[in-house]
Design an enzyme around this catalytic site. Structure first.
Site, PDB file in Angstrom:
ATOM      1  CG  ASN A  13      -3.076   6.310   0.276  1.00 32.59           C
ATOM      2  OD1 ASN A  13      -2.178   7.135   0.748  1.00 32.59           O
ATOM      3  ND2 ASN A  13      -4.487   6.967   0.277  1.00 32.59           N
ATOM      4  CD1 TRP A  14       1.834   2.874   3.322  1.00 33.37           C
ATOM      5  CD2 TRP A  14       3.491   3.640   4.670  1.00 33.37           C
ATOM      6  NE1 TRP A  14       2.672   1.868   3.340  1.00 33.37           N
ATOM      7  CE2 TRP A  14       3.898   2.374   3.930  1.00 33.37           C
ATOM      8  CE3 TRP A  14       4.613   4.502   4.942  1.00 33.37           C
ATOM      9  CZ2 TRP A  14       5.140   1.845   4.106  1.00 33.37           C
ATOM     10  CZ3 TRP A  14       5.686   3.967   5.387  1.00 33.37           C
ATOM     11  CH2 TRP A  14       6.086   2.604   4.807  1.00 33.37           C
ATOM     12  CE  LYS A  15      -6.309   6.517   3.311  1.00 37.27           C
ATOM     13  NZ  LYS A  15      -7.675   6.615   3.426  1.00 37.27           N
ATOM     14  CG  HIS A  99      -6.893   9.608  -1.872  1.00 36.74           C
ATOM     15  ND1 HIS A  99      -7.956   9.903  -0.961  1.00 36.74           N
ATOM     16  CD2 HIS A  99      -6.812   8.305  -1.823  1.00 36.74           C
ATOM     17  CE1 HIS A  99      -8.236   9.039  -0.371  1.00 36.74           C
ATOM     18  NE2 HIS A  99      -7.596   7.907  -0.770  1.00 36.74           N
ATOM     19  CD  GLU A 101      -8.327   9.937   2.523  1.00 35.76           C
ATOM     20  OE1 GLU A 101      -7.390  10.252   2.612  1.00 35.76           O
ATOM     21  OE2 GLU A 101      -8.928   9.017   2.875  1.00 35.76           O
ATOM     22  CD  GLU A 171      -9.328   4.907  -3.624  1.00 28.01           C
ATOM     23  OE1 GLU A 171      -8.621   4.082  -3.156  1.00 28.01           O
ATOM     24  OE2 GLU A 171      -8.756   5.962  -3.328  1.00 28.01           O
ATOM     25  N   GLY A 177     -11.662   3.912   3.961  1.00 28.56           N
ATOM     26  CA  GLY A 177     -11.618   3.886   5.504  1.00 28.56           C
ATOM     27  C   GLY A 177     -12.998   3.548   6.236  1.00 28.56           C
ATOM     28  CB  SER A 217     -13.139  -1.067   3.108  1.00 33.99           C
ATOM     29  OG  SER A 217     -13.423   0.183   3.901  1.00 33.99           O
ATOM     30  N   GLY A 238      -5.573   1.395   1.768  1.00 33.39           N
ATOM     31  CA  GLY A 238      -5.254   2.443   2.626  1.00 33.39           C
ATOM     32  C   GLY A 238      -4.916   1.575   3.945  1.00 33.39           C
ATOM     33  N   GLY A 239      -5.995   1.304   4.778  1.00 29.79           N
ATOM     34  CA  GLY A 239      -5.657   0.672   6.204  1.00 29.79           C
ATOM     35  C   GLY A 239      -4.988  -0.459   6.144  1.00 29.79           C
TER      36      GLY A 239
HETATM   37  C1  PEP Z   1      -7.619   4.848   0.266  1.00 33.99           C
HETATM   38  O1  PEP Z   1      -7.137   5.314   1.100  1.00 33.99           O
HETATM   39  O2  PEP Z   1      -7.292   4.825  -0.751  1.00 33.99           O
HETATM   40  C2  PEP Z   1      -8.098   3.355   0.678  1.00 33.99           C
HETATM   41  C3  PEP Z   1      -8.777   2.873  -0.191  1.00 33.99           C
HETATM   42  O3  PEP Z   1      -8.448   3.657   1.863  1.00 33.99           O
HETATM   43  P1  PEP Z   1      -9.041   2.354   2.577  1.00 33.99           P
HETATM   44  O4  PEP Z   1      -8.364   0.998   2.118  1.00 33.99           O
HETATM   45  O5  PEP Z   1      -8.499   2.558   4.101  1.00 33.99           O
HETATM   46  O6  PEP Z   1     -10.149   2.369   2.666  1.00 33.99           O
END
Ligand code: PEP
Length: 256
Positions: A13-15, A99, A101, A171, A177, A217, A238-239
């Site tokens: 997930n590049w956001k 999501h 967010e 999640e 994040g 994470s 994500g990251g």
């Molecule tokens: C996400 O955005 O769905 C996510 C899991 O982010 P991260 O891996 O950065 O925690």
């Protein structure tokens, strides 16, 4: 629980990261390192504007393109929005829905999430449905209740013949994040709970085949342990999806 009965899906997930010019190198890198992956499905969920480039770059390899959101209606006066039909026509196969967010910053409710799931499935997109508790809810001991209610609300949108196409991503909001990852026991408990709700609704055969990811994470160091859990069939990343090497390391870690 036999994992061979379901697909492992590792999705990035590049956001809101990577302009089309910046996306080129990352897509090339993902194609080079993950383009021949056979043991799992690899997906990159990119910003809308990066979709055409992603589809072109990844067309001859095993990495699929996903979106991060969509509108619940097919078309019409919804200025600034993107429909499932548009995504499908552009070559997208997966779409993240609900999501945390989007729930937190854009007010998405369980009811809206359910509408989006219906639309995605009708357009032959595979929804990656995000569910998870806040830290406050975990501390109150109501994690399974909260996640269970989100899953049940999402499933109201899913007819039995399409249930196998749904992907759940557990999640925990406090792990997204933050660098704070759920323990494999915590993640396994909630992913197992999600599957048990699917089982109650559609029966054991369908529950065995539904993909349940963990996200929050996940990185090259913790992925193997998380992905070794019986009820965890992949990750939403994500990251660690913003560089090809850590993302590819997670894809490798799912080969077990
Ligand atoms: C996400 O955005 O769905 C996510 C899991 O982010 P991260 O891996 O950065 O925690």
């Amino acid at each position: 629980m036999n994992k061979t009965l379901r697909q492992t899906v590792i999705a990035g997930n590049w956001k809101m990261n990577k302009t089309p010019s910046e996306a080129r190198d990352l897509l090339d890198g993902v194609k080079k390192l993950c383009g021949k992956t056979k043991w799992c499905d690899v997906v990159v969920c990119v910003p809308y504007l990066d979709i055409p480039l992603a589809v072109r770059t990844l067309k001859d390899c095993r990495v699929s393109v996903g979106a991060q959101n969509m509108h619940q209606e097919a078309s019409g006066a919804f200025t600034g929005e993107i429909s499932a039909e548009m995504l499908r026509d552009a070559g997208v196969k997966y779409v993240i829905i609900g999501h945390s967010e989007r729930r937190q910053y854009f007010g998405e409710t369980d009811a809206l999430v359910a509408k989006k799931i219906t639309r995605a499935l009708d357009c032959d997109l595979r929804p990656i449905i995000c569910v998870g508790e806040t830290l406050e809810q975990r501390d109150m001991g109501i994690t399974l209740e909260i996640v269970g209610a989100q899953v049940k609300a999402a499933l109201t949108a899913v007819p039995e013949d399409k249930a196998r196409r749904v992907i759940f991503a557990y999640e925990p909001v406090w792990a997204i994040g933050t660098g704070r990852v759920a323990t494999s026991e915590q993640a396994a408990e909630v992913c197992g709970h999600i599957r048990s709700i699917v089982r109650k609704q559609y029966g054991a055969r369908i529950a065995r085949g539904v993909t349940v990811q963990y996200g929050g994470s996940m990185n090259a160091e913790n992925a193997r342990e998380l992905l070794s859990q019986a009820d965890i069939d992949g990750g939403l990343i994500g990251g660690a999806s913003l560089k090809p090497e850590p993302f590819a390391a997670i894809v490798d870690a799912s080969n077990q």
